[in-house]
Design a protein around this motif. Structure first.
Motif, PDB file in Angstrom:
ATOM      1  N   GLU A   1       0.749  -1.357   0.108  1.00  0.00           N
ATOM      2  CA  GLU A   1       0.018   0.080  -0.009  1.00  0.00           C
ATOM      3  C   GLU A   1       1.068   1.171  -0.086  1.00  0.00           C
ATOM      4  O   GLU A   1       0.547   2.362  -0.599  1.00  0.00           O
ATOM      5  CB  GLU A   1      -0.797   0.105   1.122  1.00  0.00           C
ATOM      6  N   ILE A   2       2.148   1.236   0.799  1.00  0.00           N
ATOM      7  CA  ILE A   2       3.125   2.256   0.694  1.00  0.00           C
ATOM      8  C   ILE A   2       3.294   2.561  -0.741  1.00  0.00           C
ATOM      9  O   ILE A   2       3.376   3.657  -1.196  1.00  0.00           O
ATOM     10  CB  ILE A   2       4.254   2.070   1.590  1.00  0.00           C
ATOM     11  N   GLY A   3       3.618   1.554  -1.412  1.00  0.00           N
ATOM     12  CA  GLY A   3       4.192   1.594  -2.936  1.00  0.00           C
ATOM     13  C   GLY A   3       3.146   1.943  -3.833  1.00  0.00           C
ATOM     14  O   GLY A   3       3.318   2.966  -4.809  1.00  0.00           O
TER      15      GLY A   3
ATOM     16  N   MET B   1       9.096  -5.125  -6.545  1.00  0.00           N
ATOM     17  CA  MET B   1       7.930  -5.062  -7.282  1.00  0.00           C
ATOM     18  C   MET B   1       7.237  -3.332  -7.200  1.00  0.00           C
ATOM     19  O   MET B   1       6.570  -2.954  -8.124  1.00  0.00           O
ATOM     20  CB  MET B   1       7.025  -6.138  -6.555  1.00  0.00           C
ATOM     21  N   ASN B   2       7.489  -2.919  -6.047  1.00  0.00           N
ATOM     22  CA  ASN B   2       6.604  -1.674  -5.599  1.00  0.00           C
ATOM     23  C   ASN B   2       7.486  -0.544  -5.979  1.00  0.00           C
ATOM     24  O   ASN B   2       7.191   0.525  -5.762  1.00  0.00           O
ATOM     25  CB  ASN B   2       6.076  -1.616  -4.342  1.00  0.00           C
ATOM     26  N   LYS B   3       8.674  -0.648  -6.659  1.00  0.00           N
ATOM     27  CA  LYS B   3       9.781   0.176  -7.189  1.00  0.00           C
ATOM     28  C   LYS B   3      10.141   1.104  -5.735  1.00  0.00           C
ATOM     29  O   LYS B   3      10.265   2.203  -5.901  1.00  0.00           O
ATOM     30  CB  LYS B   3       9.294   1.126  -8.198  1.00  0.00           C
ATOM     31  N   LEU B   4      10.396   0.535  -4.717  1.00  0.00           N
ATOM     32  CA  LEU B   4      10.822   1.226  -3.292  1.00  0.00           C
ATOM     33  C   LEU B   4      12.158   1.061  -3.200  1.00  0.00           C
ATOM     34  O   LEU B   4      12.703  -0.243  -2.983  1.00  0.00           O
ATOM     35  CB  LEU B   4       9.745   0.769  -2.275  1.00  0.00           C
ATOM     36  N   ARG B   5      13.059   2.161  -3.068  1.00  0.00           N
ATOM     37  CA  ARG B   5      14.219   2.173  -2.717  1.00  0.00           C
ATOM     38  C   ARG B   5      14.662   2.469  -1.439  1.00  0.00           C
ATOM     39  O   ARG B   5      13.997   3.176  -0.891  1.00  0.00           O
ATOM     40  CB  ARG B   5      15.287   3.093  -3.760  1.00  0.00           C
TER      41      ARG B   5
ATOM     42  N   LEU C   1      11.765   4.770   2.455  1.00  0.00           N
ATOM     43  CA  LEU C   1      11.505   4.287   1.390  1.00  0.00           C
ATOM     44  C   LEU C   1      11.271   5.306   0.150  1.00  0.00           C
ATOM     45  O   LEU C   1      10.304   5.958   0.504  1.00  0.00           O
ATOM     46  CB  LEU C   1      10.304   3.247   1.576  1.00  0.00           C
ATOM     47  N   ILE C   2      11.941   5.221  -0.831  1.00  0.00           N
ATOM     48  CA  ILE C   2      11.738   6.367  -1.875  1.00  0.00           C
ATOM     49  C   ILE C   2      11.057   5.432  -3.092  1.00  0.00           C
ATOM     50  O   ILE C   2      11.845   4.746  -3.545  1.00  0.00           O
ATOM     51  CB  ILE C   2      12.985   7.034  -2.245  1.00  0.00           C
ATOM     52  N   LYS C   3      10.008   6.002  -3.785  1.00  0.00           N
ATOM     53  CA  LYS C   3       9.221   5.487  -4.841  1.00  0.00           C
ATOM     54  C   LYS C   3       9.862   5.953  -6.080  1.00  0.00           C
ATOM     55  O   LYS C   3      10.088   7.244  -6.375  1.00  0.00           O
ATOM     56  CB  LYS C   3       7.815   6.010  -4.752  1.00  0.00           C
ATOM     57  N   GLU C   4      10.549   5.169  -6.560  1.00  0.00           N
ATOM     58  CA  GLU C   4      11.119   5.229  -8.313  1.00  0.00           C
ATOM     59  C   GLU C   4      10.326   5.155  -9.333  1.00  0.00           C
ATOM     60  O   GLU C   4       9.231   4.523  -9.018  1.00  0.00           O
ATOM     61  CB  GLU C   4      12.456   4.523  -8.116  1.00  0.00           C
ATOM     62  N   LYS C   5      10.740   5.629 -10.483  1.00  0.00           N
ATOM     63  CA  LYS C   5       9.982   5.375 -11.708  1.00  0.00           C
ATOM     64  C   LYS C   5      10.061   3.887 -12.354  1.00  0.00           C
ATOM     65  O   LYS C   5      10.970   3.360 -11.732  1.00  0.00           O
ATOM     66  CB  LYS C   5      10.369   6.313 -12.811  1.00  0.00           C
TER      67      LYS C   5
END
Length: 228
Positions: free
Chosen positions: A149-151, A179-183, A224-228
């Motif tokens: 859900e965060i992702g 899977m959620n593109k979280l760094r 957690l950083i959302k990436e493209k």
């Protein structure tokens, strides 16, 4: 943190002081960061009585919170995350938030730890795992749902700031993060603020013992950083 809320006869003031003294600095939300968030949407997971949400809203941030114990106000959702999507998780569209915070969220932090225990139980069961169905299973699933859900709800470039740190996060849910593109990033928390908070929680050790113990690793900020 309940003991800290008894320091003032005014409930609203006491709640606000809790957020100002500990949550804002530990989560890295200084004046400059909050100014950049003005007018933008944020979410506090397991927000409890809503102290952080109310403080951010008082500073012009469109803050929201989710927790079964949250106040009855339009910007709070009073429930747990029990699945993925608006019906079972966070009541928001994809890529809604610039910032998500999680401060002492036992469902998330303990849930990730239980995933490790679940793996150990599976190995020890030698094929009988389905018959024992360990007590950790539900907690693990909720932790996974929360990461998903965060992702889902973070905007690209948005951040999720989580305290305390979860040292084994990548080991237990590495594929889910990808899977959620979280760094993942980690940073030290101001030592003075951290130690004051640790003392307020009634830790049974000296400052020197704390900083030289495995517990010190939990006293870092996980982002957690959302990436493209």
């Amino acid at each position: 943190m309940e003991n800290l809320r008894k320091t003032s006869g005014n409930t609203d003031t006491s709640i606000r002081n809790t957020a100002i003294i500990y949550q804002l600095p530990i989560l890295g939300l200084d004046k400059t960061t909050i100014k950049r968030l003005k007018g933008k949407r944020t979410l506090d997971l397991a927000c409890g009585n809503g102290s952080l949400v109310e403080e951010l809203r008082s500073r012009g941030v469109k803050a929201e919170g989710i927790d079964p114990r949250a106040p009855s106000k339009p910007y709070f959702t009073r429930r747990k995350i029990i699945g993925i999507g608006q019906e079972n998780g966070i009541v928001a569209d994809n890529e809604s938030y610039n910032l998500i915070t999680s401060f002492q969220n036992t469902c998330l932090n303990d849930g990730i730890g239980e995933i490790g225990r679940l793996k150990m139980e599976r190995k020890k069961s030698l094929g009988t795992f389905d018959s024992i169905r360990t007590k950790y299973e539900e907690t693990c699933e909720r932790a996974r749902f929360t990461i998903s859900e965060i992702g889902r709800t973070l905007k690209i470039g948005g951040r999720a700031c989580i305290f305390p740190n979860i040292p084994d996060l990548e080991i237990h849910v590495g594929n889910l993060l990808k899977m959620n593109k979280l760094r993942v990033q980690r940073a030290d928390v101001n030592e003075k603020i951290l130690w004051e908070y640790v003392c307020s929680e009634g830790v049974g050790m000296t400052k020197e013992e704390f900083y030289h113990s495995p517990s010190r690793e939990y006293g870092r900020l996980l982002t957690l950083i959302k990436e493209k």
